[in-house]
Design an enzyme around this catalytic site. Structure first.
Site, PDB file in Angstrom:
ATOM      1  CG  HIS A  91      -0.434   0.303   2.673  1.00  0.00           C
ATOM      2  ND1 HIS A  91       0.671  -0.986   3.239  1.00  0.00           N
ATOM      3  CD2 HIS A  91      -0.155   0.996   3.176  1.00  0.00           C
ATOM      4  CE1 HIS A  91       1.584  -0.163   4.121  1.00  0.00           C
ATOM      5  NE2 HIS A  91       0.984   0.590   4.636  1.00  0.00           N
ATOM      6  NE  ARG A 147       0.900   6.157   9.670  1.00  0.00           N
ATOM      7  CZ  ARG A 147       0.486   4.815   8.962  1.00  0.00           C
ATOM      8  NH1 ARG A 147       0.673   3.812   8.992  1.00  0.00           N
ATOM      9  NH2 ARG A 147      -0.384   5.716   8.565  1.00  0.00           N
ATOM     10  CG  HIS A 194       4.985   1.222   3.334  1.00  0.00           C
ATOM     11  ND1 HIS A 194       5.005   1.968   2.459  1.00  0.00           N
ATOM     12  CD2 HIS A 194       4.058   0.849   4.101  1.00  0.00           C
ATOM     13  CE1 HIS A 194       3.758   2.430   3.626  1.00  0.00           C
ATOM     14  NE2 HIS A 194       3.885   1.534   4.326  1.00  0.00           N
ATOM     15  CG  ASP A 215       0.600   5.190   4.855  1.00  0.00           C
ATOM     16  OD1 ASP A 215       1.066   3.529   4.888  1.00  0.00           O
ATOM     17  OD2 ASP A 215       1.860   6.131   5.381  1.00  0.00           O
TER      18      ASP A 215
HETATM   19  C1  SIN Z   1       3.129   1.615   8.293  1.00  0.00           C
HETATM   20  O1  SIN Z   1       2.192   0.934   6.494  1.00  0.00           O
HETATM   21  O2  SIN Z   1       2.471   2.022   8.033  1.00  0.00           O
HETATM   22  C2  SIN Z   1       3.669  -0.185   8.598  1.00  0.00           C
HETATM   23  C3  SIN Z   1       5.016   0.376   8.290  1.00  0.00           C
HETATM   24  C4  SIN Z   1       6.147  -0.767   9.382  1.00  0.00           C
HETATM   25  O3  SIN Z   1       5.163  -0.930  10.483  1.00  0.00           O
HETATM   26  O4  SIN Z   1       6.760  -0.808   9.107  1.00  0.00           O
END
Ligand code: SIN
Length: 281
Positions: free
Chosen positions: A107, A272, A257, A109
């Site tokens: 995805h 985050r 990612h 984000d």
């Molecule tokens: C995310 O997609 O925000 C998570 C990425 C991660 O936990 O490495």
């Protein structure tokens, strides 16, 4: 000794891999960012698409919010639980009893938002003994390597990015009751132009992109599957192996990612913040 790139004065950036990524040293984010270092980090992010800040100590939520805000107003996640006292902070926490792990499929984000986040800054404070890597993809390269005929076909096409199927009850085990809540969806160009670099990037992903508008269901599915397969090819990727308190800062406008959940029943935890972005064009 890896090559240091970019002619920076405040930070040292070494390529993390040929496809994308930069390991950053010489800055301690727990102390915040001065204007000159901020400007260098911003330039490095545009250059390498995802930065990995090494040799960090734990950043307080206040400082993480303050650092994030230097890059723009913060984005509020449409589904995730809010950290008490810090509603812009999204706590990543996966453990033995988790039903889902955040980010475990490809995805960019919250691409289901009308104005999806431009970037995300994640620090991890608890790591499994091994595993829990995150894979990043260079979506400029994914676009640039398409055959010209396909680039022409994609030009002007838009796709639906939906989230009901992703978020409904997703965080119920963390106390989120989403009865009566509507989750976002939006149409975005299949190929977007990065507002700062002017470069074109593919902007579809397996998690949120459900349909290419104006095509039959079967044509849409076939085209999406071939685009997903293409951009997930290893040649466009790097795989980041986290060390304690590393910080990853990725540009959602030109990357996607996948966080790998291969460490059950161990724990992985961090915080985050996400920076608001523009409507993709
Ligand atoms: C995310 O997609 O925000 C998570 C990425 C991660 O936990 O490495």
């Amino acid at each position: 000794m890896p090559t240091v790139t970019g002619g920076y004065r405040r930070i040292r950036v070494t390529p993390y891999g040929p496809a994308l990524g930069g390991a950053v040293r010489g800055v301690d984010l727990a102390r915040g960012l001065d204007r000159e270092t901020y400007a260098e980090v911003r330039r490095a992010l545009l250059d390498r698409q995802v930065l990995f800040f090494k040799e960090q100590s734990e950043i307080s939520p206040e400082t993480q919010v303050a650092v994030g805000r230097m890059f723009g107003p913060l984005h509020m996640h449409p589904a995730a639980p809010r950290m008490s006292g810090y509603p812009e902070v999204f706590e990543i926490h996966v453990h033995r009893d988790s039903r889902v792990a955040n980010g475990e499929f490809w995805h960019s984000d919250v691409s289901c938002d009308e104005e999806p986040p431009m970037g995300t800054i994640l620090q991890l404070h608890v790591l499994p003994a091994s595993g829990g890597d995150t894979i990043f993809v260079n979506m400029y390269a994914a676009y640039e390597t398409l055959p010209d005929a396909l680039k022409n076909r994609l030009s002007g096409l838009t796709a639906r990015h939906a989230s009901e199927h992703v978020y409904r009850e997703r965080y119920s085990d963390r106390g989120v009751d989403d009865r009566g809540k509507a989750y976002p969806s939006a149409d975005h160009p299949v190929v977007r132009t990065h507002p700062e670099t002017g470069r074109k990037a593919l902007y579809v992903n397996r998690t949120f992109t459900t349909r290419i508008n104006g095509l039959s269901a079967s044509e849409s599915r076939a085209l999406l599957e071939s685009l997903f397969d293409h951009c997930e090819e290893p040649r466009f990727q790097i795989r980041f192996r986290w060390e304690l308190n590393d910080v990853a800062f990725w540009d959602n406008r030109c990357t996607m990612h996948h966080a790998i959940w291969d460490y059950w029943p161990e724990e992985r935890k961090g915080r985050r913040v996400t920076i608001r972005g523009d409507r993709p064009r």
